[in-house]
Design a protein around this motif. Structure first.
Motif, mmCIF file in Angstrom:
data_model
loop_
_atom_site.group_PDB
_atom_site.id
_atom_site.type_symbol
_atom_site.label_atom_id
_atom_site.label_comp_id
_atom_site.label_asym_id
_atom_site.label_seq_id
_atom_site.Cartn_x
_atom_site.Cartn_y
_atom_site.Cartn_z
ATOM 1 N N MET A 81 0.817 -1.213 0.000
ATOM 2 C CA MET A 81 0.000 0.000 0.000
ATOM 3 C C MET A 81 0.850 1.262 0.000
ATOM 4 O O MET A 81 0.335 2.362 0.155
ATOM 5 N N ASN A 82 2.162 1.114 -0.206
ATOM 6 C CA ASN A 82 3.074 2.247 -0.249
ATOM 7 C C ASN A 82 3.692 2.405 -1.628
ATOM 8 O O ASN A 82 3.645 1.503 -2.453
ATOM 9 N N GLY A 113 0.384 4.657 -3.782
ATOM 10 C CA GLY A 113 -0.124 3.815 -2.707
ATOM 11 C C GLY A 113 -0.961 4.606 -1.730
ATOM 12 O O GLY A 113 -0.662 5.768 -1.420
ATOM 13 N N ALA A 114 -2.011 3.988 -1.231
ATOM 14 C CA ALA A 114 -2.937 4.684 -0.340
ATOM 15 C C ALA A 114 -2.284 5.119 0.962
ATOM 16 O O ALA A 114 -2.749 6.059 1.616
ATOM 17 N N LEU A 115 -1.185 4.456 1.362
ATOM 18 C CA LEU A 115 -0.515 4.808 2.615
ATOM 19 C C LEU A 115 0.485 5.942 2.462
ATOM 20 O O LEU A 115 1.041 6.405 3.465
ATOM 21 N N ASN A 116 0.737 6.386 1.245
ATOM 22 C CA ASN A 116 1.657 7.512 1.092
ATOM 23 C C ASN A 116 1.087 8.744 1.761
ATOM 24 O O ASN A 116 -0.104 9.057 1.615
ATOM 25 N N SER A 117 1.931 9.446 2.493
ATOM 26 C CA SER A 117 1.468 10.660 3.159
ATOM 27 C C SER A 117 1.136 11.720 2.126
ATOM 28 O O SER A 117 1.624 11.692 0.985
ATOM 29 N N LEU A 118 0.319 12.661 2.535
ATOM 30 C CA LEU A 118 -0.012 13.782 1.652
ATOM 31 C C LEU A 118 1.250 14.540 1.256
ATOM 32 O O LEU A 118 1.385 14.992 0.114
#
Length: 300
Positions: A70-71, A83-88
């Motif tokens: 997810m990264n 990936g959905a877990l990447n920070s803004l």
């Protein structure tokens, strides 16, 4: 490998149990087993805000931070996968995002304070339901991958939102421009009560492709913000296609925006105010770009 429970020292009966699955399937099974007693958590900014507002924390938190798939922000053929877990902040600083999808970088730049952007994730921003990235993702034709009922799925972001999918978001897919030499521009703008530190009153994004004659070949416009579900402005897009960005066209678009953008009122702002604000945000950007592209001649 089974999910690991994190036991907090001095934990009280009201403190949540935190689980650390290493695979998407494992995280989904944890949520399925515990149902409403469990929530996924990534950056944790939304849950923290809700706790401060008095919303009880679930008894089980399923942390996603150890799920490697997810990264990552990487080009894969004709798509940028985020990936959905990447920070803004990861998204904002990405060279690929800045070069090819600047309206998304601008949307992220306008979200909250740096500390929030460093913790909050792009997946969480979508699932929050009021995320400022949504209009930008819509005009970029982004799709979202998610895990639901034991299998992976992918949908356009608009369909995902309209269907109110209750899945675990894993990644975003944004198509690269097909013709990078075509005259094009994109934009994102936001009006909030306290700049970037509060929910938007209105935000808007757009992307235009122009032909050699200066006429709009492709238009994508979206608006949302605050308590407004993000909306694609299809009637305005259709009116733009085949037209120059002339003053005559822009004046017509203003009236069309007021007729087709339908935000709800809230305790602070009326629907009419939000309609006018969205129209002004979009048309000011179109006017500025028409000046730069020499496209303000009358349609003929």
């Amino acid at each position: 490998m089974a999910a690991r429970e994190y036991a907090v020292s001095g934990r009280t009966k009201d403190s949540p149990v935190i689980w650390f699955p290493r695979e998407v399937e494992e995280a989904w099974e944890q949520k399925r087993t515990r149902g409403e007693n469990a929530s996924f958590i990534a950056g944790g900014t939304v849950i923290q805000m809700q706790r401060e507002q008095g919303v009880p924390c679930p008894s089980h938190l399923i942390s996603l931070e150890n799920i490697n798939e997810m990264n990552g922000i990487v080009r894969m053929d004709s798509y940028l996968r985020i990936g959905a877990l990447n920070s803004l902040e990861d998204v904002r600083k990405s060279h690929e995002v800045q070069q090819y999808f600047p309206c998304l970088a601008e949307a992220v730049r306008n979200i909250a304070a740096p500390a929030v952007r460093n913790r909050g994730t792009i997946g969480g921003n979508l699932m929050y339901g009021k995320g400022d990235t949504v209009p930008a993702l819509l005009v970029l034709d982004a799709s979202v991958s998610y895990f639901y009922a034991g299998s992976p799925h992918t949908l356009p972001v608009l369909d995902f939102l309209e269907n109110k999918v209750d899945g675990l978001v894993t990644a975003f897919w944004i198509p690269y421009p097909i013709n990078e030499n075509r005259r094009s521009f994109s934009f994102y703008n936001k009006v909030g009560r306290r700049e970037s530190f509060s929910l938007s009153v209105v935000n808007a994004a757009g992307r235009m492709e122009l032909g050699e004659d200066g006429r709009v070949q492709k238009a994508a416009l979206a608006a949302g913000g605050g308590n407004i579900p993000a909306q694609c402005l299809e009637e305005v897009e259709n009116r733009l296609c085949g037209s120059h960005l002339s003053l005559e066209t822009l004046q017509e678009l203003y009236s069309l925006m007021l007729d087709t953008f339908t935000p709800p009122s809230d305790d602070f702002f009326s629907a009419a105010y939000k309609q006018k604000t969205a129209a002004n945000l979009i048309l000011s950007q179109l006017y500025s770009n028409a000046e730069r592209n020499g496209g303000k001649e009358k349609d003929g």
